[in-house]
Design a protein around this motif. Structure first.
Motif, mmCIF file in Angstrom:
data_model
loop_
_atom_site.group_PDB
_atom_site.id
_atom_site.type_symbol
_atom_site.label_atom_id
_atom_site.label_comp_id
_atom_site.label_asym_id
_atom_site.label_seq_id
_atom_site.Cartn_x
_atom_site.Cartn_y
_atom_site.Cartn_z
ATOM 1 N N GLY A 110 28.514 6.265 -9.201
ATOM 2 C CA GLY A 110 28.689 4.831 -8.949
ATOM 3 C C GLY A 110 30.105 4.505 -8.509
ATOM 4 N N LYS A 111 31.079 5.148 -9.148
ATOM 5 C CA LYS A 111 32.483 4.937 -8.775
ATOM 6 C C LYS A 111 32.743 5.473 -7.370
ATOM 7 C CE LYS A 111 37.010 5.309 -10.870
ATOM 8 N NZ LYS A 111 37.753 5.781 -12.025
ATOM 9 N N LEU A 112 32.187 6.630 -7.056
ATOM 10 C CA LEU A 112 32.356 7.213 -5.726
ATOM 11 C C LEU A 112 31.758 6.315 -4.643
ATOM 12 C CD1 LEU A 112 33.199 9.688 -3.959
ATOM 13 C CD2 LEU A 112 30.843 10.477 -4.261
ATOM 14 N N LEU A 113 30.564 5.804 -4.892
ATOM 15 C CA LEU A 113 29.939 4.909 -3.914
ATOM 16 C C LEU A 113 30.773 3.645 -3.705
ATOM 17 C CD1 LEU A 113 26.154 5.159 -4.815
ATOM 18 C CD2 LEU A 113 27.293 6.051 -2.786
ATOM 19 N N GLY A 114 31.318 3.117 -4.789
ATOM 20 C CA GLY A 114 32.167 1.933 -4.663
ATOM 21 C C GLY A 114 33.447 2.217 -3.902
ATOM 22 N N LEU A 115 34.027 3.382 -4.131
ATOM 23 C CA LEU A 115 35.275 3.730 -3.455
ATOM 24 C C LEU A 115 35.065 4.086 -1.987
ATOM 25 C CD1 LEU A 115 37.042 5.802 -6.237
ATOM 26 C CD2 LEU A 115 37.615 3.510 -5.450
ATOM 27 N N VAL A 116 33.880 4.559 -1.639
ATOM 28 C CA VAL A 116 33.585 4.936 -0.263
ATOM 29 C C VAL A 116 33.228 3.714 0.588
ATOM 30 C CG1 VAL A 116 31.855 6.186 1.117
ATOM 31 C CG2 VAL A 116 32.963 7.297 -0.791
ATOM 32 N N LEU A 123 24.398 1.937 -10.876
ATOM 33 C CA LEU A 123 24.773 3.169 -11.570
ATOM 34 C C LEU A 123 25.879 2.926 -12.591
ATOM 35 C CD1 LEU A 123 24.663 5.686 -8.614
ATOM 36 C CD2 LEU A 123 23.168 5.664 -10.615
ATOM 37 N N LEU A 124 26.868 2.128 -12.236
ATOM 38 C CA LEU A 124 27.946 1.839 -13.191
ATOM 39 C C LEU A 124 27.446 1.015 -14.371
ATOM 40 C CD1 LEU A 124 30.930 1.142 -10.789
ATOM 41 C CD2 LEU A 124 30.698 3.034 -12.393
ATOM 42 N N THR A 125 26.534 0.090 -14.119
ATOM 43 C CA THR A 125 25.975 -0.717 -15.214
ATOM 44 C C THR A 125 25.133 0.142 -16.149
ATOM 45 O OG1 THR A 125 25.962 -2.657 -13.779
ATOM 46 C CG2 THR A 125 24.580 -2.743 -15.737
ATOM 47 N N VAL A 126 24.300 1.001 -15.589
ATOM 48 C CA VAL A 126 23.470 1.887 -16.416
ATOM 49 C C VAL A 126 24.346 2.835 -17.228
ATOM 50 C CG1 VAL A 126 21.815 3.800 -16.284
ATOM 51 C CG2 VAL A 126 21.419 1.718 -14.979
ATOM 52 N N ALA A 127 25.376 3.377 -16.617
ATOM 53 C CA ALA A 127 26.278 4.287 -17.334
ATOM 54 C C ALA A 127 27.000 3.557 -18.462
ATOM 55 C CB ALA A 127 27.288 4.893 -16.368
ATOM 56 N N ARG A 128 27.370 2.311 -18.239
ATOM 57 C CA ARG A 128 28.053 1.541 -19.286
ATOM 58 C C ARG A 128 27.124 1.281 -20.467
ATOM 59 N NH1 ARG A 128 31.546 -3.485 -17.798
ATOM 60 N NH2 ARG A 128 32.989 -1.792 -17.456
ATOM 61 N N TYR A 129 25.860 0.915 -20.182
ATOM 62 C CA TYR A 129 24.918 0.668 -21.266
ATOM 63 C C TYR A 129 24.567 1.944 -22.017
ATOM 64 C CZ TYR A 129 24.273 -4.198 -20.041
ATOM 65 O OH TYR A 129 24.473 -5.515 -19.811
ATOM 66 N N GLU A 130 24.461 3.062 -21.301
ATOM 67 C CA GLU A 130 24.175 4.334 -21.973
ATOM 68 C C GLU A 130 25.339 4.782 -22.844
ATOM 69 O OE1 GLU A 130 23.062 7.155 -19.002
ATOM 70 O OE2 GLU A 130 21.032 6.365 -18.827
ATOM 71 N N SER A 131 26.561 4.496 -22.413
ATOM 72 C CA SER A 131 27.717 4.880 -23.231
ATOM 73 C C SER A 131 27.822 4.006 -24.475
ATOM 74 C CB SER A 131 29.011 4.806 -22.421
ATOM 75 O OG SER A 131 29.320 3.470 -22.121
ATOM 76 N N ARG A 132 27.365 2.779 -24.429
ATOM 77 C CA ARG A 132 27.369 1.893 -25.606
ATOM 78 C C ARG A 132 26.312 2.319 -26.601
ATOM 79 N NH1 ARG A 132 28.061 -4.140 -23.075
ATOM 80 N NH2 ARG A 132 30.158 -3.838 -22.259
ATOM 81 N N ARG A 133 25.187 2.832 -26.124
ATOM 82 C CA ARG A 133 24.098 3.241 -27.008
ATOM 83 C C ARG A 133 24.431 4.536 -27.729
ATOM 84 N NH1 ARG A 133 18.594 3.331 -24.053
ATOM 85 N NH2 ARG A 133 17.682 2.777 -26.036
#
Length: 134
Positions: A8-14, A123-133
């Protein structure tokens, strides 16, 4: 989990690099047809780029929209760099809205950028929610 955030970070930076490519296509791809005829019977027709049309006709809307797309993608890249998803979502929605409004002219050029930003934000939102869980 980490791979989703990295992608997600790569897609945003590209996205700004892709935006520059999209702007080049928007401005320099032959988009306008023209026909010119003279009283002597000379007739010519063909296509010209939006860049040439804008310079000859004084219509600078293509330049404004191109600048808007690049600025939006730069804001999304800064959001991805800091790890914040809200700017990426806002930029993705802005590009979706713009692509929908002008689908028959520049919307087809902008649509792939909107998809890239939407995927990045998701992708960044899903990764953030998975890291909180976890």
């Amino acid at each position: 989990m980490r791979s989703k955030a990295k992608l997600g970070k790569l897609l945003g930076l590209v996205s700004p690099v892709l935006a520059i490519g999209v702007v080049a296509l928007m401005l320099f791809f032959p988009t306008y047809g023209y026909e010119s005829g003279h009283s002597e019977g000379n007739f010519s027709s063909g296509t010209m780029s939006a860049f040439r049309f804008a310079l000859e006709e004084g219509n600078y809307a293509w330049f404004y929209w191109s600048g808007f797309v690049v600025v939006v993608c730069l804001i999304a890249a800064l959001g991805a760099l800091t790890g914040r998803t809200v700017p990426i979502w806002a930029c993705a929605i802005a590009l979706w809205f713009l692509a929908g409004l002008v689908m028959m002219s520049i919307g087809l050029f902008i649509f792939p950028l909107a998809v890239v930003l939407y995927a990045s934000a998701t992708l960044l939102t899903v990764a953030r929610y998975e890291s909180r869980r976890a």
